[in-house]
Every structure is written in C-alpha cells, then in structure tokens.
Design a protein around this motif. Structure first.
Motif, PDB file in Angstrom:
ATOM      1  N   GLY A 297       0.823  -1.207   0.000  1.00 37.29           N
ATOM      2  CA  GLY A 297       0.000   0.000   0.000  1.00 37.29           C
ATOM      3  C   GLY A 297       0.851   1.248   0.000  1.00 37.29           C
ATOM      4  O   GLY A 297       1.966   1.270   0.510  1.00 37.29           O
TER       5      GLY A 297
ATOM      6  N   ASP B 143       0.781   5.634   0.769  1.00 33.43           N
ATOM      7  CA  ASP B 143       0.154   6.499   1.766  1.00 33.43           C
ATOM      8  C   ASP B 143      -0.759   7.533   1.137  1.00 33.43           C
ATOM      9  O   ASP B 143      -1.245   8.438   1.821  1.00 33.43           O
ATOM     10  CB  ASP B 143       1.226   7.198   2.621  1.00 33.43           C
ATOM     11  CG  ASP B 143       2.161   8.057   1.772  1.00 33.43           C
ATOM     12  OD1 ASP B 143       1.909   8.181   0.551  1.00 33.43           O
ATOM     13  OD2 ASP B 143       3.121   8.610   2.337  1.00 33.43           O
ATOM     14  N   GLY B 144      -0.990   7.400  -0.174  1.00 35.51           N
ATOM     15  CA  GLY B 144      -1.896   8.344  -0.825  1.00 35.51           C
ATOM     16  C   GLY B 144      -1.291   9.725  -0.989  1.00 35.51           C
ATOM     17  O   GLY B 144      -2.007  10.689  -1.238  1.00 35.51           O
TER      18      GLY B 144
ATOM     19  N   GLY C 207      -2.872  -2.738   3.650  1.00 30.58           N
ATOM     20  CA  GLY C 207      -2.585  -1.520   2.904  1.00 30.58           C
ATOM     21  C   GLY C 207      -3.317  -1.411   1.585  1.00 30.58           C
ATOM     22  O   GLY C 207      -2.858  -0.736   0.660  1.00 30.58           O
TER      23      GLY C 207
ATOM     24  N   LYS D 252      -7.761   3.017   1.565  1.00 29.99           N
ATOM     25  CA  LYS D 252      -7.332   4.259   2.195  1.00 29.99           C
ATOM     26  C   LYS D 252      -8.447   4.848   3.041  1.00 29.99           C
ATOM     27  O   LYS D 252      -9.638   4.566   2.836  1.00 29.99           O
ATOM     28  CB  LYS D 252      -6.875   5.272   1.152  1.00 29.99           C
ATOM     29  CG  LYS D 252      -7.976   5.756   0.205  1.00 29.99           C
ATOM     30  CD  LYS D 252      -7.543   6.979  -0.593  1.00 29.99           C
ATOM     31  CE  LYS D 252      -6.318   6.743  -1.424  1.00 29.99           C
ATOM     32  NZ  LYS D 252      -5.969   7.896  -2.282  1.00 29.99           N
TER      33      LYS D 252
ATOM     34  N   TYR E 132     -12.887   3.718   6.819  1.00 28.68           N
ATOM     35  CA  TYR E 132     -12.299   3.137   5.609  1.00 28.68           C
ATOM     36  C   TYR E 132     -13.354   2.706   4.595  1.00 28.68           C
ATOM     37  O   TYR E 132     -13.027   2.096   3.577  1.00 28.68           O
ATOM     38  CB  TYR E 132     -11.422   1.943   5.969  1.00 28.68           C
ATOM     39  CG  TYR E 132     -10.111   2.348   6.613  1.00 28.68           C
ATOM     40  CD1 TYR E 132      -9.039   2.774   5.845  1.00 28.68           C
ATOM     41  CD2 TYR E 132      -9.960   2.317   7.997  1.00 28.68           C
ATOM     42  CE1 TYR E 132      -7.837   3.139   6.429  1.00 28.68           C
ATOM     43  CE2 TYR E 132      -8.761   2.686   8.590  1.00 28.68           C
ATOM     44  CZ  TYR E 132      -7.711   3.100   7.805  1.00 28.68           C
ATOM     45  OH  TYR E 132      -6.520   3.479   8.384  1.00 28.68           O
TER      46      TYR E 132
ATOM     47  N   LYS F 126      -6.604   1.811  -2.464  1.00 30.72           N
ATOM     48  CA  LYS F 126      -5.431   2.547  -1.993  1.00 30.72           C
ATOM     49  C   LYS F 126      -4.941   3.617  -2.968  1.00 30.72           C
ATOM     50  O   LYS F 126      -4.337   4.601  -2.564  1.00 30.72           O
ATOM     51  CB  LYS F 126      -4.295   1.580  -1.681  1.00 30.72           C
ATOM     52  CG  LYS F 126      -3.720   0.847  -2.888  1.00 30.72           C
ATOM     53  CD  LYS F 126      -2.653  -0.152  -2.469  1.00 30.72           C
ATOM     54  CE  LYS F 126      -2.019  -0.854  -3.666  1.00 30.72           C
ATOM     55  NZ  LYS F 126      -1.227   0.067  -4.489  1.00 30.72           N
ATOM     56  N   ASP F 127      -5.186   3.446  -4.266  1.00 30.14           N
ATOM     57  CA  ASP F 127      -4.704   4.404  -5.259  1.00 30.14           C
ATOM     58  C   ASP F 127      -5.822   5.267  -5.842  1.00 30.14           C
ATOM     59  O   ASP F 127      -5.645   5.897  -6.892  1.00 30.14           O
ATOM     60  CB  ASP F 127      -3.993   3.659  -6.402  1.00 30.14           C
ATOM     61  CG  ASP F 127      -2.736   2.941  -5.931  1.00 30.14           C
ATOM     62  OD1 ASP F 127      -2.018   3.506  -5.083  1.00 30.14           O
ATOM     63  OD2 ASP F 127      -2.483   1.813  -6.401  1.00 30.14           O
TER      64      ASP F 127
END
Length: 433
Positions: free
Chosen positions: A29, A31-32, A118, A121, A147, A332-333
C-alpha cells in the motif's frame, strides 16, 4: 408492492480467504501522498459493484452519469458483477495489490484485513458524515478511522404470517423470550409448523444465538469477548441455553437439517407458500420468499415483522439491532474525485433514488421518505432508533471465528452439542486469533 432487489448478507462469507492472500501485501500500500486537491480536474474512477440487475443496476448507472455531467473531465468506469464473480475477481486484484478505486464492501473483519494489508485508504467524509446513520458508519471503521461507507443498512428480525398467528390465537407479536416460546407452543397445538429454517446453511441458525447473546451479554459484552476471546463466559453459555429451550420444542419444519435457504423447497419458499409461521431473517426476506414461492408472489399482506424479543435479566436493550448492510470501500490508489463521488452517492437525493424502488434501506437522513413498503418502513424505523448495532458475527469477526460461530451453533441446532461446548469451542478459536 414493488419487488426490491437486495444484496444477500451471505455474500461476504466467500471472501473469508481474502485476508490470507491480502495479508502478504502489507507492504504494497502507499500512503496516498500523490492525492491532493478538492476533487476537481480530470480523473477516471474504476467502480465495482454487485448490483448487476435492475432496478439498482440502472440507478447506479444514472447516478454516475449525473456525477460526470456535474464534474467535466471525470469518467466513472463501472464494472457490475454477480456476487461470486465479484468475490473471485476482487481476490485476484487484491492479491496483486491493485484494488479498484471504489468497490463493494460489507465492512467488519474482511475490511480490517484489507486495511492491515494496505489495500484501502481512509475516507474523509467531512460534513457529510453528520447526516449518515452512525451505526452504519461504525461498521466501516477500523481503529476509529473511516475506511468505507454504507449505502444500505438492514437488520434481522422475525417475519411472521399473520393468518397463521390468528389460527393459533396469538393476538400480538411476542415481546419477551418467554412469550415467544409460548407462541411456538400455541402454533404447534394449532397444527402449524412454527419456524422455517435452512438447517443445511449454518449462517441462518447463527442469527438466533447471536441475538440471544446481544440481549443477554449486550453489544458491549460481545465486543469485550471479541477483544479477548472470552466467549466461554456465562452470558454466552446462557445464550446457548435459551436457544436450546427453543430447539427442544422441535419448532422447525420436517427435514429442516437438509433444507437450503434459497430453493423451491427451502426456508424462504416454505414461508412464501404459507407453510410455516415464522422465520428469523434480514430485510430481504419478503422478496426472497416471493421469488421462491409457487406463485412468485409470497403471502403478500399476510406478512408482517416484529423485532427480536427481550430476555429477562439481560444486559442488552430490546431496541439494540443485529444486522448489516452494503457499502463501498476506497482503494489505496483512488483519486480524490472518488471520495467526492462516494459523497455524492450518499446525498439524500441519491439515496432516494434507490429507496424509491424499495431496493435499499437508506442510511442518509431524509431519504427514508422514498420507501414505499410498510414492512420495510418498520425495519428502517427500528434501525434508526437502535441505540447500539451489532454486525453479523460471521462478518464482524475474523473469518475463522465467524465460521466457528456458525458451525458450533449448527451443532447445537442438530442436538449434537451442548450450550457449554458451543461457547468453549468459539472461545478456543477466538483466543488464538
């Protein structure tokens, strides 16, 4: 009555193995940090959902078009999938570390595993959170952080045949467990099969044990047991003992141990054909009963709903609810526009478009006025006033624990285990998590 299209709460069970593969991706993952801004600009949002039939298939498509019109440069790419196909495809992409930007989620233990790996987000709903059912939001929290979000929230309760209750001279739905057992005796005396149960599918029986645990130990008691594995303490033995009181009355239809839920001779069909008086089931029950009945219409206005009764001396409130719903998690993305799209799907106007066909029980305040079915209005009202809400145990807990709950309760129903053994076996697995 409009025929609703519901999402079965059973669907999440097939994702039980997801955590094992996904956990290997804990370092995958990000962290954005590449996401910034307020959601404006160009972006493609990859959205997977399981509403692969109408009315929600079209409802979601139209809402996506509305969002695109209001946000030039944003494209919402929709992938509707049937439940089993969704589970298989999601497992594949999460194991590869490439989840879609927005995807269907039931929250609970599987979402927790996805967070730990991960794969998702955190979601910042801002002011929008204030108008969304708090109990629903809590299902999608992990360590206090959001989440995911619900878009539909339902609960389990007793669906009953008013005509068969009248035949047994039961004048009002039972309000206490003692009254419920008395009603079972009256139904049997009147020659009526009291309860339809899909005994070959263990999730159906777990509803009884779980609700009794909620009434006796309380939602907080369940949370404490989940934290330290202490399901062998007296309150949970008592839940099994109370359920055994019912089991010992032999209230279920002939051959129930081999019965399925969704089948022409299963639990839903037996209720839909007027062959049993009661089933303990979620808000999708009327639709499923109708779908598997001989007439494809069910019992119509003869069907009504009452909440699970109180248990004398229990720590839980009779208004505490047990159930779950459907929602979305953020990959996550996902671009920032994906968060804005989720907020848009949760506006009262958007929620009304699903509620107006009785396809969802809305979670946003003000959207409930679009519901048409009287029974669904009753269920929604009970959810709104519930002081505490417990997610289905086989979703709330790690898959191994949820499976053990289902399997142990099934043994109790089959008269192959004692209440003490049920509690001990669940505790043994829970303490090893």
């Amino acid at each position: 009555m409009t025929t609703p299209t519901y999402f079965s709460r059973r669907s999440v069970l097939g994702l039980a193995g997801l955590g094992a593969g996904a956990a290997l991706l804990g370092g995958c993952g990000d962290d954005g940090s590449g996401d910034s801004g307020d959601g404006g600009g160009s972006a493609t949002i990859d959205w997977w959902h399981i509403s692969n039939v109408d009315p929600m298939l079209t409802t979601w498509a139209n809402l996506a078009k509305d969002f695109q019109t209001a946000n030039p440069g944003v494209e919402v790419k929709i992938t509707p999938l049937e439940n089993e196909a969704f589970k298989a495809k999601l497992t594949t992409v999460t194991q590869a570390g490439t989840p879609p930007d927005i995807f269907h989620s039931w929250g609970g233990g599987v979402l927790k595993q996805q967070v730990e790996a991960g794969l998702v987000k955190e979601l910042d709903l801002g002011d929008a959170a204030a108008s969304i059912n708090k109990n629903g939001l809590d299902i999608y929290k992990v360590d206090g952080k959001q989440y995911g979000v619900p878009f539909d929230l339902g609960m389990v309760g007793f669906w009953y045949n008013k005509e068969l209750f009248d035949k047994a001279k039961i004048t009002a739905p039972p309000a206490t467990w003692g009254e419920f057992l008395d009603a079972i005796r009256k139904l049997k005396a009147a020659g009526v099969t009291p309860i339809a149960l899909a005994g070959s599918e263990s999730w159906t029986a777990h509803f009884y044990w779980a609700y009794l645990a909620i009434r006796i130990a309380g939602v907080d008691g369940l949370a404490a047991a989940a934290a330290d594995g202490s399901f062998d303490q007296p309150d949970f033995v008592a839940a099994g003992a109370r359920f055994k009181e019912l089991i010992d009355l032999d209230p279920f239809q002939k051959g129930f141990l081999g019965a399925k839920y969704s089948a022409t001779d299963g639990q839903s069909a037996i209720m839909g054909n007027g062959q049993a008086a009661i089933e303990l089931m979620g808000q999708w029950a009327p639709t499923t009963e109708a779908a598997y009945s001989t007439t494809k219409k069910g019992i119509g206005d003869k069907l009504s709903f009452f909440p699970f009764p109180s248990v004398d001396g229990g720590k839980g409130s009779v208004e505490d609810a047990f159930g779950g719903g459907n929602g979305f998690a953020l990959g996550k993305d996902a671009p920032p526009q994906a968060t804005e799209f989720i907020k848009f799907l949760l506006t009262a106007d958007s929620q009304r478009k699903g509620a107006s066909s009785d396809s969802i029980l809305p979670v946003t305040q003000g959207a409930e006025d679009a519901l048409k079915d009287a029974n669904l209005k009753s269920v929604h009202a009970a959810i709104v006033k519930a002081p505490k809400f417990q997610l289905y145990l086989d979703q709330a807990y790690p898959p191994a624990v949820g499976t053990q709950v289902n399997d142990s309760v099934a043994e109790l129903v089959a008269k192959k285990a004692t209440p003490e053994k049920v509690a001990q076996d669940i505790a043994k697995v829970a303490k090893n998590q």
